[in-house]
Scaffold this motif. Structure first.
Motif, mmCIF file in Angstrom:
data_model
loop_
_atom_site.group_PDB
_atom_site.id
_atom_site.type_symbol
_atom_site.label_atom_id
_atom_site.label_comp_id
_atom_site.label_asym_id
_atom_site.label_seq_id
_atom_site.Cartn_x
_atom_site.Cartn_y
_atom_site.Cartn_z
ATOM 1 N N ILE A 82 0.846 -1.202 0.000
ATOM 2 C CA ILE A 82 0.000 0.000 0.000
ATOM 3 C C ILE A 82 0.874 1.242 0.000
ATOM 4 O O ILE A 82 0.606 2.206 -0.730
ATOM 5 N N ALA A 83 1.924 1.225 0.802
ATOM 6 C CA ALA A 83 2.854 2.362 0.823
ATOM 7 C C ALA A 83 3.532 2.521 -0.535
ATOM 8 O O ALA A 83 3.704 3.645 -1.024
ATOM 9 N N GLY A 84 3.897 1.415 -1.161
ATOM 10 C CA GLY A 84 4.505 1.475 -2.493
ATOM 11 C C GLY A 84 3.555 2.023 -3.536
ATOM 12 O O GLY A 84 3.945 2.812 -4.397
ATOM 13 N N ALA A 85 2.281 1.627 -3.463
ATOM 14 C CA ALA A 85 1.290 2.144 -4.413
ATOM 15 C C ALA A 85 1.081 3.643 -4.213
ATOM 16 O O ALA A 85 0.964 4.399 -5.192
ATOM 17 N N ALA A 86 1.059 4.080 -2.969
ATOM 18 C CA ALA A 86 0.915 5.518 -2.703
ATOM 19 C C ALA A 86 2.121 6.285 -3.239
ATOM 20 O O ALA A 86 1.965 7.379 -3.802
ATOM 21 N N VAL A 98 2.238 9.367 -6.033
ATOM 22 C CA VAL A 98 2.943 10.633 -5.800
ATOM 23 C C VAL A 98 4.033 10.827 -6.851
ATOM 24 O O VAL A 98 4.247 11.950 -7.329
ATOM 25 N N THR A 99 4.691 9.754 -7.257
ATOM 26 C CA THR A 99 5.704 9.842 -8.307
ATOM 27 C C THR A 99 5.091 10.329 -9.615
ATOM 28 O O THR A 99 5.668 11.194 -10.291
ATOM 29 N N GLY A 100 3.941 9.798 -9.962
ATOM 30 C CA GLY A 100 3.260 10.259 -11.178
ATOM 31 C C GLY A 100 2.915 11.734 -11.121
ATOM 32 O O GLY A 100 3.087 12.469 -12.104
ATOM 33 N N ILE A 129 13.647 9.305 -6.693
ATOM 34 C CA ILE A 129 13.930 8.703 -5.382
ATOM 35 C C ILE A 129 12.708 7.949 -4.873
ATOM 36 O O ILE A 129 12.819 6.832 -4.344
ATOM 37 N N LEU A 130 11.525 8.532 -5.040
ATOM 38 C CA LEU A 130 10.304 7.849 -4.604
ATOM 39 C C LEU A 130 10.054 6.576 -5.412
ATOM 40 O O LEU A 130 9.545 5.589 -4.876
ATOM 41 N N ILE A 138 9.754 0.684 -5.422
ATOM 42 C CA ILE A 138 10.196 -0.649 -5.856
ATOM 43 C C ILE A 138 10.684 -1.454 -4.655
ATOM 44 O O ILE A 138 10.365 -2.637 -4.508
ATOM 45 N N ARG A 139 11.423 -0.794 -3.766
ATOM 46 C CA ARG A 139 11.891 -1.472 -2.543
ATOM 47 C C ARG A 139 10.718 -1.924 -1.684
ATOM 48 O O ARG A 139 10.707 -3.046 -1.163
ATOM 49 N N GLN A 140 9.710 -1.075 -1.556
ATOM 50 C CA GLN A 140 8.534 -1.435 -0.757
ATOM 51 C C GLN A 140 7.820 -2.648 -1.353
ATOM 52 O O GLN A 140 7.387 -3.543 -0.630
ATOM 53 N N PHE A 141 7.671 -2.684 -2.684
ATOM 54 C CA PHE A 141 7.003 -3.824 -3.314
ATOM 55 C C PHE A 141 7.800 -5.110 -3.141
ATOM 56 O O PHE A 141 7.230 -6.177 -2.908
#
Length: 110
Positions: free
Chosen positions: A25-29, A33-35, A85-86, A91-94
């Motif tokens: 969920i954090a990775g999707a958020a 934000v990256t987009g 950076i985000l 990617i790390r979160q996923f």
């Protein structure tokens, strides 16, 4: 009684582990934000340059110059850098969200 307690094996600290599905969920958020930051970077970059045209009455061709605003460029570059950076962190979160669980079937050491 205390001597027996001292000889007992010490308890291992309970660790949360890195495999937590809520990291997805954090990775999707972070992807959302990256987009938004990439869109902002392009919008800011388009605001950074202005074309100025000066025409003359005596038949000479018009003088065209381009003026660049550094603060818009700097904000655009900053936005793109933060987005990068985000993206790496997302990617790390996923990866941490889908990582194999401890004690599961996996490679065994020989």
């Amino acid at each position: 009684m205390t001597a027996e307690a001292d000889l007992a094996a010490p308890e291992q600290p309970v660790r949360g582990g890195l495999n937590q599905p809520r990291r997805a969920i954090a990775g999707a958020a972070e992807i959302v934000v990256t987009g938004a930051l990439v869109w902002l970077a392009f919008w800011l970059w388009s605001k950074s340059g202005v074309t100025v045209t000066q025409s003359f009455d005596d038949g000479r061709p018009p003088y065209v110059s381009h003026r660049l605003y550094g603060h818009w460029m700097a904000l655009s570059i900053l936005s793109a850098t933060v987005a990068g950076i985000l993206l790496v962190d997302a990617i790390r979160q996923f990866i941490l969200a889908v990582q194999a669980r401890p004690g599961g079937k996996g490679r065994r050491r020989k």
